[in-house]
Design an enzyme around this catalytic site. Structure first.
Site, short mmCIF file in Angstrom:
data_model
loop_
_atom_site.label_atom_id
_atom_site.label_comp_id
_atom_site.label_asym_id
_atom_site.label_seq_id
_atom_site.Cartn_x
_atom_site.Cartn_y
_atom_site.Cartn_z
N LYS A 79 0.93 -1.25 -0.13
CA LYS A 79 0.18 0.01 -0.09
C LYS A 79 0.81 1.26 -0.07
O LYS A 79 1.81 1.35 0.51
CB LYS A 79 -0.83 0.02 1.24
CG LYS A 79 -2.03 0.90 1.26
CD LYS A 79 -2.83 0.96 2.24
CE LYS A 79 -4.08 1.92 2.51
NZ LYS A 79 -4.83 1.90 3.73
N SER A 154 -9.77 1.93 2.91
CA SER A 154 -8.82 2.50 2.00
C SER A 154 -7.80 1.77 1.14
O SER A 154 -7.18 2.25 0.32
CB SER A 154 -8.19 3.64 2.67
OG SER A 154 -7.41 3.22 3.81
N SER A 178 -9.90 -0.47 7.17
CA SER A 178 -9.42 -0.22 5.83
C SER A 178 -8.85 -1.54 5.00
O SER A 178 -8.16 -1.50 3.94
CB SER A 178 -8.41 1.09 5.75
OG SER A 178 -9.21 2.12 5.79
#
Length: 485
Positions: A79, A154, A178
């Protein structure tokens, strides 16, 4: 031989037995990305030159039978809010466009030491603020199961890349759901570890008392293997915990006969879609058939999770994001003619709409006239939520429920309705507020879109979560579905 949908565990065996070279694995991954990612849009940056070089070095070690490392030759996606030395880390924001760090995050150091191979950085909601990956400045990732749907957020890029078979595992971060929510939407396994289980050093801070890094994989055992590799105390993170037990795999196949599972009535109440309720109730029957004892309980303060979370997280974000001022690094407005203008214009132009919304909310909640009414009260509610869990865990081993109240919604459907978007975090935010571990595993599909089942555990008892999730996975999984996407 294509390894696109092979598990971490199987790849490790193939490499150890010299049936495939690490360089062949890496080539296969980049071929898959070239073929599929123009549609999925999960990657923001690729590290192809370094990955090929590292894989060739591992080939030489393989030839010498020097295959050290728990993840020897395994490709990974990371990420884009996790610092990677020498590779762009943008947090999917204009504010950090083209920012290249000069140090390494602790999780990346650990993964490099285990000889995993970094493939690239994955798309996300800007500064991890969002639940659909639509707030990214650069691109909108789509759900591999349905290209009209969001992948969640996210960590949407992290979930989508794993589901699409682009990497066997990825790392995400979880502040209020997330990792788990996109895992549910994309039909993969996502673990938010106990707060302090994994070092946050090198994770770009959103809400420091809530953030936690964790793995996303296509099966439960792979997830446990990766968490073993990244867990542990770190001198660079004072909130990381010294916990000796980081063995999550040796007892993963142990049965769950007699395991006491709590099903909170609030988790199947108002706001949870009927198709999700049905899938979870079917999963509960499966757990019973495996020998678990499932009983209904109450977590009465669940309904206060979203308001207290958004006050606390936004307050911490308003403080953490104050460092992005256009001076030392990040976006620098060219139109400013004074220091005050530089601050205002750099932040106004560099941050997106959702990030600015949360900074405003947090700054308001921390202001002298409202601190007690909002921030202080939210912290008291946080304690009540934690106490609810503590009380349940006096008599139960695991809590079960849906990961998200619905399946993935359509792209563009909720992006302009922040309150509806925030409501999707109903079942995940309490876990972060209480600092507990939680894992999402697939438990069904509705109109082709996956449904996630969440298991919540006692602090630092990820071992039990993996065990129950692994046993459930033997009865329901999407292993045969991925290749048809």
């Amino acid at each position: 031989m294509s390894i696109r949908y092979e598990s971490v565990e199987n790849l490790l065996t193939l490499i150890k037995d010299k049936k495939i070279k690490p360089s062949d694995v890496v080539k296969d991954v980049y071929d898959a990305i070239e073929e599929t990612d123009p549609t999925i849009k999960s990657f923001l940056a690729l590290d192809k030159e370094n990955a090929i070089k590292k894989a060739q070095e591992l080939d030489e070690l393989q030839a010498k039978d020097q295959m050290d490392g728990k993840l020897f030759g395994i490709p990974m996606g990371i990420k884009d809010n996790i610092i990677t030395n020498g590779l762009e880390t943008t947090c999917a924001s204009k504010m950090l466009e083209e920012f290249v760090p000069i140090y390494e995050s602790t999780v990346m150091e650990k993964l490099h030491n285990e000889n995993a191979v970094l493939i690239g950085k994955l798309n996300m909601d800007e500064f991890a603020m969002g639940g659909s990956t639509e707030t990214s400045y650069f691109k909108k990732t789509v759900n591999p199961f349905d290209h009209k749907a969001v992948p969640g957020g996210s960590s949407g890029g992290s979930a989508a890349a794993v589901a699409a078979g682009l990497v066997p595992f990825s790392l995400g971060s979880d502040t209020g759901g997330s990792i788990r929510q996109p895992a549910a939407y994309c039909g993969v396994v996502g673990m938010k570890p106990t707060y302090g289980r994994v070092s946050r050093f090198g994770l770009v801070a959103f809400a420091s008392s809530l953030d936690q890094i964790g793995p996303l994989t296509r099966n439960v055992k792979d997830n446990a293997i990766v968490l073993e590799a990244i867990s542990g105390a770190d001198v660079n993170d004072s909130t990381s915990a010294s916990v000796d037990d980081v063995d999550f795999t040796s007892e993963i196949g142990k049965d769950i006969k007699g395991l006491k599972v709590a099903l909170p009535k609030e988790y199947l109440g108002e706001g949870v879609a009927d198709d999700v309720k049905e899938a979870v109730q079917n999963a509960v029957e499966t757990l019973k058939s495996l020998g678990a004892v499932v009983e209904e309980v109450s977590l009465p303060n669940t309904k206060f999770g979203i308001p207290s979370y958004y006050v606390i997280a936004s307050s911490e974000a308003s403080s953490n994001l104050s460092r992005f001022d256009g001076i030392r690094y990040g976006y620098h407005s060219k139109e400013a003619h004074s220091l005050e203008e530089l601050y205002k214009m750099s932040r106004s132009e560099g941050f997106g709409k959702e990030v600015k919304r949360r900074i405003f909310l947090g700054t308001f909640a921390l202001s002298s006239g409202y601190y007690d009414a909002y921030y202080k009260k939210s912290q008291k509610v946080r304690t009540l939520i934690k106490n609810d869990f503590d009380k349940v865990f006096e008599n139960y081993d695991v809590v079960v429920g849906p990961t998200a109240p619905t399946t993935a919604f359509n792209l563009g459907e909720e992006i302009d309705d922040p309150l509806t978007m925030y409501a999707n975090d109903l079942l995940t935010t309490p876990v972060n507020l209480a600092g507990l571990p939680g894992i999402s595993v697939p438990c069904g599909q509705s109109n082709g879109r996956p449904i996630g089942l969440q298991f919540i555990g006692k602090p630092f008892d990820e071992k039990t979560l993996y065990r129950v999730a692994y046993q459930y996975e033997t009865q329901y999984n999407l292993h045969d579905v991925y290749e048809k996407l």
